[in-house]
Design an enzyme around this catalytic site. Structure first.
Site, PDB file in Angstrom:
ATOM      1  N   GLY A  72      33.465  40.774  42.030  1.00 44.51           N
ATOM      2  CA  GLY A  72      34.113  41.719  42.918  1.00 44.51           C
ATOM      3  C   GLY A  72      34.857  41.084  44.074  1.00 44.51           C
ATOM      4  N   THR A  73      34.285  40.049  44.675  1.00 39.34           N
ATOM      5  CA  THR A  73      34.932  39.430  45.828  1.00 39.34           C
ATOM      6  C   THR A  73      36.281  38.828  45.454  1.00 39.34           C
ATOM      7  OG1 THR A  73      32.836  38.987  46.950  1.00 39.34           O
ATOM      8  CG2 THR A  73      34.718  37.626  47.579  1.00 39.34           C
ATOM      9  N   ASN A 152      28.296  50.921  49.344  1.00 32.89           N
ATOM     10  CA  ASN A 152      27.154  50.181  48.825  1.00 32.89           C
ATOM     11  C   ASN A 152      25.867  50.437  49.595  1.00 32.89           C
ATOM     12  OD1 ASN A 152      29.046  48.626  50.609  1.00 32.89           O
ATOM     13  ND2 ASN A 152      27.252  47.307  50.827  1.00 32.89           N
ATOM     14  N   GLN A 180      30.453  49.376  43.167  1.00 38.35           N
ATOM     15  CA  GLN A 180      29.253  50.215  43.092  1.00 38.35           C
ATOM     16  C   GLN A 180      29.435  51.457  42.220  1.00 38.35           C
ATOM     17  OE1 GLN A 180      26.355  49.393  44.078  1.00 38.35           O
ATOM     18  NE2 GLN A 180      26.823  47.653  45.399  1.00 38.35           N
ATOM     19  N   SER A 200      32.295  44.439  39.098  1.00 39.03           N
ATOM     20  CA  SER A 200      31.450  43.261  38.912  1.00 39.03           C
ATOM     21  C   SER A 200      30.346  43.577  37.921  1.00 39.03           C
ATOM     22  CB  SER A 200      30.851  42.827  40.254  1.00 39.03           C
ATOM     23  OG  SER A 200      30.214  41.582  40.142  1.00 39.03           O
ATOM     24  N   ALA A 201      30.133  42.695  36.944  1.00 39.28           N
ATOM     25  CA  ALA A 201      29.203  42.954  35.849  1.00 39.28           C
ATOM     26  C   ALA A 201      27.757  43.100  36.301  1.00 39.28           C
ATOM     27  CB  ALA A 201      29.297  41.824  34.815  1.00 39.28           C
ATOM     28  N   HIS A 202      27.367  42.320  37.313  1.00 38.20           N
ATOM     29  CA  HIS A 202      25.943  42.305  37.656  1.00 38.20           C
ATOM     30  C   HIS A 202      25.476  43.556  38.386  1.00 38.20           C
ATOM     31  CE1 HIS A 202      25.819  41.180  42.097  1.00 38.20           C
ATOM     32  NE2 HIS A 202      27.094  41.017  41.825  1.00 38.20           N
ATOM     33  N   THR A 238      39.600  28.154  32.782  1.00 38.75           N
ATOM     34  CA  THR A 238      38.961  28.385  31.487  1.00 38.75           C
ATOM     35  C   THR A 238      38.104  29.641  31.526  1.00 38.75           C
ATOM     36  OG1 THR A 238      38.892  26.007  31.078  1.00 38.75           O
ATOM     37  CG2 THR A 238      37.412  27.380  29.763  1.00 38.75           C
ATOM     38  N   CYS A 326      25.162  40.834  51.053  1.00 39.66           N
ATOM     39  CA  CYS A 326      26.101  39.852  51.590  1.00 39.66           C
ATOM     40  C   CYS A 326      25.982  39.699  53.098  1.00 39.66           C
ATOM     41  CB  CYS A 326      27.530  40.235  51.212  1.00 39.66           C
ATOM     42  SG  CYS A 326      27.832  40.140  49.440  1.00 39.66           S
TER      43      CYS A 326
END
Length: 387
Positions: A72-73, A152, A180, A200-202, A238, A326
């Protein structure tokens, strides 16, 4: 007793199916997706599958509109900097006072180093955006608007579809930090005026270190990371094939399970809130009580410190947060609660509980058993906060 994890807005557990999907790409299928040989082609094909899986989750019209990033960042930084570069004659940004540090820190940096004017739209006491102030900030000097889809800390949801339409009337690019929201809320980008979206995946049971930036076809984009030709020249480097595969699988699972999981998670959240309001005095639920994420509650315990509360709950095996991960090393009051005008004596005692499908009714019952005693102990051992 098993640990109870209620900090899912910080990060989530990787789903077992996601992990299984990723494993082959660490060893057996290890080719570079940009290589011309079969090993590379296999990796490239897996990335294309993941792109389509994510396309389905967010309702993008075309799969090339999705660019994979580190999270996300990076996506937020890429979107905002690109918006400024795409329209150099425009030197203003519109955002909100309650954005994630990934947006606000960049905006502060741009103010100091480039002289960019940043409009931080205020919110009301429930964290809802001031639409009149937002309208006033929108002029033909604005290059990009960046407003989060869901907060968030409080879970308050912003009307980003409407906000994007308003931004289009002055020709500004509209970006939303949806870190979120994705995986928790239904999203259909092709029916909106949203130009860019970060995820963001996590945050929805995928791996850490991988995310994406949606860029609507036709929107001008200037790459943040330059080098090779990966991701159609939009993000050099990559490809993180295992992470991207995990993101795709997490997106597929979220789309399949969202409605059912949200109903259960929302019921647990409401049970937690109701139980705390009944068992503990001077307790306040922060944020919009209706228009918010189904998994999130921010609760202020007046007369205690949120950091101390978090510490004692952790000793009982309960993981929660006093705000954004964060900023968790900072002892200052949440900028979100400050912007909401929350009294200091409440803001310092705010704790965020964010649930997931891995939680169960027994988790909630145990939390409701532990918290009253913890609050009582803290209130007896420390003076009531004033101010």
């Amino acid at each position: 007793m098993r640990p109870i994890y209620l900090d899912n807005n910080a990060t989530t557990r990787v789903d077992a199916e996601v992990l299984q999907a990723m494993l082959p790409f660490f060893a057996d299928v290890f080719g570079n997706a940009s290589s011309m040989h079969d090993a590379g082609a296999t990796a490239g094909a897996a990335i294309n599958v993941a792109r389509r899986q994510l396309q389905a989750l967010i309702g993008a019209k075309f799969d090339p509109e999705i660019t994979f990033t580190s999270g996300g960042t990076e996506s937020n930084n890429a979107a905002i900097l690109s918006g400024l570069e795409a329209m150099p004659e425009r030197t203003e940004i519109v955002t909100s006072a309650v954005e994630h540090p990934a947006v606000l820190t960049l905006c502060t940096h741009l103010e100091k180093t480039r002289g960019t004017k940043v409009h931080k739209v205020p919110v009301d006491h429930q964290g809802r955006l001031d639409l009149d102030a937002y309208q006033d900030a929108l002029t033909h000097r604005v290059a990009i608007v960046s407003i989060m889809w869901a907060n968030n800390e409080t879970g308050t949801i912003f009307p980003v579809v409407k906000l994007a339409e308003m931004a289009k009337k002055v020709g500004a690019i509209f970006h939303t930090d949806a870190v979120q929201a994705v995986g928790k809320l239904p999203i259909d980008l092709k029916s909106t005026a949203i130009d860019m979206l970060s995820l963001s995946a996590h945050k929805f049971h995928g791996p850490k270190g991988v995310g994406a930036l949606y860029i609507k076809r036709g929107v001008p984009f200037h790459a943040l990371i330059k080098g090779g030709h990966q991701e159609r020249d939009r993000r050099a480097g990559t490809e993180n094939t295992p992470g991207i595969v995990g993101l795709g699988k997490a997106a597929e699972l979220a789309l399949d399970c969202m409605d059912k999981d949200n109903a259960i998670i929302r019921s647990f959240r409401d049970r937690l809130e109701k139980g705390l309001l009944e068992r503990v005095t001077q307790v306040f639920v922060m944020g919009d009580p209706v228009t918010r994420l189904p998994n999130t509650t921010s609760i202020a315990f007046e007369g205690v410190g949120g950091e101390a509360m978090q510490f004692l709950l952790n000793r009982h095996g309960i993981a929660c947060s006093s705000g954004s991960a964060c900023t968790s090393r900072s002892l200052s009051t949440s900028h979100v609660l400050k912007a909401m005008g929350t009294p200091h004596r409440q803001a310092v005692g705010a704790v965020r509980f964010s649930l997931s499908g891995y939680n169960c009714e027994e988790d909630i019952d145990r939390v409701l058993q532990v918290i009253p005693a913890v609050v009582k102990k803290l209130r007896e051992s420390r003076p009531v906060f004033a101010g």
